[in-house]
Write a protein that holds these residues in place. Sequence first.
Motif, mmCIF file in Angstrom:
data_model
loop_
_atom_site.group_PDB
_atom_site.id
_atom_site.type_symbol
_atom_site.label_atom_id
_atom_site.label_comp_id
_atom_site.label_asym_id
_atom_site.label_seq_id
_atom_site.Cartn_x
_atom_site.Cartn_y
_atom_site.Cartn_z
ATOM 1 N N LEU B 23 0.840 -1.211 0.000
ATOM 2 C CA LEU B 23 0.000 0.000 0.000
ATOM 3 C C LEU B 23 0.871 1.255 0.000
ATOM 4 N N LYS B 36 -6.535 3.855 -1.008
ATOM 5 C CA LYS B 36 -6.559 4.555 0.293
ATOM 6 C C LYS B 36 -6.180 3.646 1.453
ATOM 7 N N GLU B 37 -5.804 4.291 2.552
ATOM 8 C CA GLU B 37 -5.574 3.562 3.794
ATOM 9 C C GLU B 37 -6.641 3.960 4.804
ATOM 10 N N GLY B 38 -7.396 2.963 5.275
ATOM 11 C CA GLY B 38 -8.433 3.256 6.264
ATOM 12 C C GLY B 38 -8.088 2.735 7.641
ATOM 13 N N CYS B 39 -7.193 1.742 7.697
ATOM 14 C CA CYS B 39 -6.856 1.186 9.019
ATOM 15 C C CYS B 39 -5.417 0.685 9.077
ATOM 16 N N GLY B 40 -4.885 0.247 7.936
ATOM 17 C CA GLY B 40 -3.531 -0.301 7.928
ATOM 18 C C GLY B 40 -3.413 -1.637 8.629
ATOM 19 N N GLY B 42 -5.654 -4.465 7.785
ATOM 20 C CA GLY B 42 -6.366 -5.543 7.111
ATOM 21 C C GLY B 42 -7.827 -5.663 7.480
ATOM 22 N N GLU B 43 -8.403 -4.589 8.041
ATOM 23 C CA GLU B 43 -9.775 -4.698 8.538
ATOM 24 C C GLU B 43 -10.825 -3.972 7.709
ATOM 25 N N CYS B 44 -10.426 -2.989 6.895
ATOM 26 C CA CYS B 44 -11.458 -2.118 6.317
ATOM 27 C C CYS B 44 -11.603 -2.204 4.804
ATOM 28 N N GLY B 45 -10.606 -2.694 4.105
ATOM 29 C CA GLY B 45 -10.729 -2.876 2.659
ATOM 30 C C GLY B 45 -10.493 -1.636 1.815
ATOM 31 N N ALA B 46 -10.211 -0.491 2.441
ATOM 32 C CA ALA B 46 -9.993 0.733 1.650
ATOM 33 C C ALA B 46 -8.796 0.590 0.719
ATOM 34 N N CYS B 47 -7.869 -0.292 1.080
ATOM 35 C CA CYS B 47 -6.620 -0.430 0.338
ATOM 36 C C CYS B 47 -6.677 -1.553 -0.705
ATOM 37 N N ASN B 57 -5.945 -6.943 0.288
ATOM 38 C CA ASN B 57 -5.718 -5.738 1.090
ATOM 39 C C ASN B 57 -4.235 -5.405 0.971
ATOM 40 N N CYS B 59 -2.470 -3.319 2.328
ATOM 41 C CA CYS B 59 -1.761 -2.988 3.566
ATOM 42 C C CYS B 59 -1.239 -4.249 4.246
HETATM 43 S S1 FES Z 1 -6.137 -0.106 5.022
HETATM 44 FE FE1 FES Z 1 -7.785 -1.089 6.015
HETATM 45 S S2 FES Z 1 -7.603 -3.086 5.170
HETATM 46 FE FE2 FES Z 1 -5.875 -2.102 4.415
#
Ligand code: FES
Lengths: 816, 160
Positions: B23, B36-40, B42-47, B57, B59
């Motif tokens: 990422l 995008k990075e939403g959590c870094g 592996g929980e949110c899928g933004a990446c 993911n 990240c």
């Molecule tokens: S930034 Fe949230 S899963 Fe990768």
Amino acid sequence: MFENMDSANLKFVGKEADRPDLVEKLTGEATFVSDMILPGMLYAQLKKSPHARAKIKKIDTGKAAKMPGVRAILTGEELDIHIGLYIVDKYILAKGEVRHYGEAVAAVAADSPEEARAAADAIEVDYELLPPVLHHMDALKPDAPLVHPELGKYSYVKAAFSPQPGTNIANITKIRKGDIEKGFEESAYIVEREYSCPSVQHVPMETHVAIAQWGFGDKVNIWTSAQSPFTVRNLFCMAFGLSHNQVRVQIPYVGGGFGGKAGIGVEPLCAVLSKKAGGRPVKFQASREEEFSLLPCRCALNYRIKTGVSEEGKILAQKMEMFWDSGAYADYAVNVTRASGYSASGPYEIPNATVDAYTIYTNKPYGTAYRGFGHVEFHWAIERHMELVATAIGLDPLLFRLKNALRPGSKTLTGETILPSTGNVVKCIEEAARRIHYGELTKEEKEREARTGWKIGKGVGALQKAPAMPSFTATAVVLKMNENGTVIANLALTDYGQGTYTSLRQIIAERLGFPLEKVKIAFESDTDRDPYDWQTVASKGLFLSGNAAILAAEDLLEKAYAVAAEILRANPRDLAHDGDRIYLKHKPEEGVSFASIAIGYAFPNGNGIGGPLIGVGRYIAQGLSNLDKESGQGHPAVDWTYGAHGMVVEVNEESGEYHVLHVVSVYDVGKAINPDMVRGQAIGGMMQGLGTAICEGYIYDKDGHLLNPNFTDNKIPTAKDLPMKVECAVVETPQIDGPYGARGVAEHSMISVAAALGNAVQKATGAEITHMPIRFEDVWRALQDKEPIDNWITKSPIGSCRSAPEMRPGIIRNKG
Amino acid sequence: MRVKLVVNGQNYERDCPEHKTLLKFIREDLGLAGTKEGCGMGECGACTIIMNGRAVNSCMVLAVEADGANIQTIEGEASGASLSDIQKAFEKHHAVQCGFCTPGMVMSVKELLSDNPKPSEAQIKEAIEGNFCRCTGYTQIIEAVQDLTGGKEKGGLDRV
Ligand code: FES
Ligand code: FES
């Protein structure tokens, strides 16, 4: 304005329209602050408190200062700057004492985020632990530690708030209406219950992030993921004693806000680091964990309600006591308390009422605005209460609601008279009920029950909300014509996904009579370029900025007509226009194009007249007044948006599991300027409301450590949590002073979702749930008649925070 | 370490520290900030990106693990001046609000449709379950995919 126009005469308002921001967002071109890198930019990281309350004895930055890449280190000792929105009570970095878990105590700016992280970790802090006060009900006890012993010294907004020095009370809002003693005296039934909900996180997908550059001559540039550029600038200038023309705040695309980015956030921190680092820009982006514990959350609430009802089911008296957990700082929480206070009864008429709403400091991450501004939390209580009162006195809850709902002629808690144009909550409730086939099971539902063995229940929940804002809230729109006759609107209301710009574009195109393609809303906000707007909050954007947009369009046309009249040697009254030109009504072939006058007209001989065409529209809320501090009487609401949800659930009575089968949401929006946008707000908010209804909430241990600052332990809804069927509808009772009759709908969709769920679960099983979220085990426990396990609420060392046992069962006294 | 990969049909070769995530490598080293990075965590899928045909993911992948990989990101989704069918459907259905989850969401839908051109509603939900969207409530996203694959009508708002 233009509230009664027939749809047939409207070209864009009320119709579908593309969102101008989507292509950039869909291609990855849209730039968010988290994507920005400036030349020479440094990255900040923080040292944070692992304790809920402790004295800072010593901070040793020696080791960190020598680490590679480090350009600046700051501790609270070096800064003497208090920041605050309504009560100025917060240091940029904790000084002397830490007041909540996760609070920043020191900061590092370094060449890379990794170097900054390593240096921040190397900072050593020596703490002396102090007993924290963790639950807001404990914080009211006389022997409770004081979160802010200096409360009496802080400056605050005196017209609206009443902090109580020497206590943990940051504000009290009181409402007094009618004669409550007499009301209870005359009541046939009195029911008293207490309801509660925990703190929750907004969870914008883009965490808080800012870049600040403290330049030569104290010129400060800020780029931030925030909702309100002018509020960031104003609070920043006040805190640092800078002039407003020294500070510039720019906001590009924002990855969600929901109230968490309404005020000032991490900008001052970046700025002081930049200053210390000799003016290099400094960026700080909160990690997801910091978003939970460093940045603010939604306040927890305990709400006690005592209601007196007549034999016929009319509410005669209601005593309401709200206890809001503000956490360590007051931020927006004091105003949440105030706004919730004057709306505390929900959309019902209560002839005799008292409200006492307290904002209470505790040693936890601080509370702020969150979509609904308190209304999600207290409507959970009021709408569960309506259900429980009705059930207790043997009346159908829907009927009980309709008997007591606000109607034209009703008086609100603050003495405002409801008019036919205020909106129609009765219609919203009836429509929601009708669509879920309230009070019966359809053939399919009966078959489903027979097949699954799960019980189906149906409930409704009504809601109301007005924008919570100062009585003189204002905004402006500047509309500039380009050389080719197209226009660009500048405004400082931000659009972080709500779609307000799309609606404003439609409004401007409508009023100008131009095609949509000719109207552009400038997307990035900039305090140096855009006209003032108070804040992007409160569902007031469409109302105030929509009116300002109409006025800007009219101003532009008036100026264009004046020039055209001179060129055409005509009276402006004899002119008309289309999307391209202004012409003589009686001789349409004679006219001038907008393009030829956009920047000034040149006669054939070269003489010029006019000049660049710029329309200005200013709008300020009208007729509002401060509330009397003792009685709460006054006029706080520019408009009320009413609504209702209908909910159908199926519940497994043995296990407590449930599924949401159907949700219907109905709002009286006055006028749906863009139906797709209304639907987006309706469904998005409903899901956010459902998240807090089914699973979200902060969990602390007994020492005040936040245990779930991540998505594994604090789940938010995914696509799989969607109810099986989602419907939304609008009632359109035009708001006379709204733009084309519209009123805001943004926060409303989140309100009363949890209550409707609780009501449906109760209908299905009889479970009387008074605490949210409603987890499967809560349903099971309620069905086993067991106490709820309140691991959502901190048990502080000095006593439990539960409501007193006598508050739990409904107390019914039949005096008839 | 030297990392060589193909992103959106373009060849890239860079030195990269071993601990750097894919990422961060894509965003910072290659300058493709659409992801995008939403959590870094592996929980949110933004990446979410597509790596060798699979949505991942980014990240949770180290850049060095992606050596030799073929990657698609949101920047490669439109061709020239025209949006892809997925992008067009998202636009038509207003399946975007703040837009921060959107790049990852589009990548997850892309993977789904490449495996399964006619997914059921349940399969669509399953495919985007790992992509958090805090704004839209998912409905308009699901409708966009259904429109694309089964011609489902645009969802409406009733006036009563
Ligand atoms: S930034 Fe949230 S899963 Fe990768
Ligand atoms: S559109 Fe904002 S998170 Fe999905």
